[in-house]
Design an enzyme around this catalytic site. Sequence first.
Site, mmCIF file in Angstrom:
data_model
loop_
_atom_site.group_PDB
_atom_site.id
_atom_site.type_symbol
_atom_site.label_atom_id
_atom_site.label_comp_id
_atom_site.label_asym_id
_atom_site.label_seq_id
_atom_site.Cartn_x
_atom_site.Cartn_y
_atom_site.Cartn_z
ATOM 1 N N GLY A 60 76.768 79.954 85.974
ATOM 2 C CA GLY A 60 78.271 79.544 85.200
ATOM 3 C C GLY A 60 79.407 79.362 86.015
ATOM 4 C CD GLN A 79 83.995 82.127 88.397
ATOM 5 O OE1 GLN A 79 83.570 81.386 87.639
ATOM 6 N NE2 GLN A 79 83.468 83.033 89.143
ATOM 7 C CB CYS A 112 81.378 87.797 88.482
ATOM 8 S SG CYS A 112 82.474 86.538 88.452
ATOM 9 C CG LEU A 113 78.699 82.781 91.376
ATOM 10 C CD1 LEU A 113 78.706 81.190 91.505
ATOM 11 C CD2 LEU A 113 77.628 82.904 92.379
ATOM 12 C CG HIS A 131 80.703 85.777 82.813
ATOM 13 N ND1 HIS A 131 80.188 86.625 83.561
ATOM 14 C CD2 HIS A 131 81.532 85.027 83.805
ATOM 15 C CE1 HIS A 131 80.769 86.808 84.694
ATOM 16 N NE2 HIS A 131 81.269 85.796 84.949
ATOM 17 C CD GLU A 132 81.455 81.089 83.811
ATOM 18 O OE1 GLU A 132 82.653 81.070 84.472
ATOM 19 O OE2 GLU A 132 80.489 81.756 84.528
ATOM 20 C CG HIS A 173 85.815 83.601 85.025
ATOM 21 N ND1 HIS A 173 86.400 84.410 86.150
ATOM 22 C CD2 HIS A 173 84.412 83.751 85.238
ATOM 23 C CE1 HIS A 173 85.445 85.001 86.686
ATOM 24 N NE2 HIS A 173 84.263 84.694 86.103
#
Length: 170
Positions: free
Chosen positions: A50, A55, A92-93, A134-135, A138
Amino acid sequence: MIESMSAYRIREYGEPILRKQCVPVGSVGLREKEIFDRIARTMYEAQGIGLAACQVGIGRQLMVVDVGGGLIKLANPLIMLREDESAIEEGCLSIPGVTIKVKRAMRVLVQGLNEEGRRTKIEGEGLLAHALQHEVDHLSGILIIDYASSQEKDSFQSELRELEEKARLK
Ligand code: ZN
């Protein structure tokens, strides 16, 4: 065309945009479609499941998710229903080297706009539910480390400090 389809640079912990509230899109047009495609490409290249627009440095409410069941593109997502609870180890990226067991709803119903700009509803369970939440987090500037206990926070303090240092030099 090739230029426009290249991956974005993933923003990492310490870069201010990750803590900003993202702005809803007025509509989904060509520009938004291009962003969806490039975010998806960036996610796949980084082997993530995701990615949210903030991000990659874009403060707008656009996100992509693919936990293996196909690519989901959502603009202006809203979580309409949350059911039950599950804890899954999440990474998380934007925070490489850190994973946290996060408690979230086990099932969610998310409403938003799809790539065609039409209203759509996505149901998710388990990993997909976690990825969607999660997204969506963000887009409000919320990160997985916000769910960590103070003990957990201590354990990855050095990773965070290193990332902050790196962000300062950007
Ligand atoms: Zn993330």
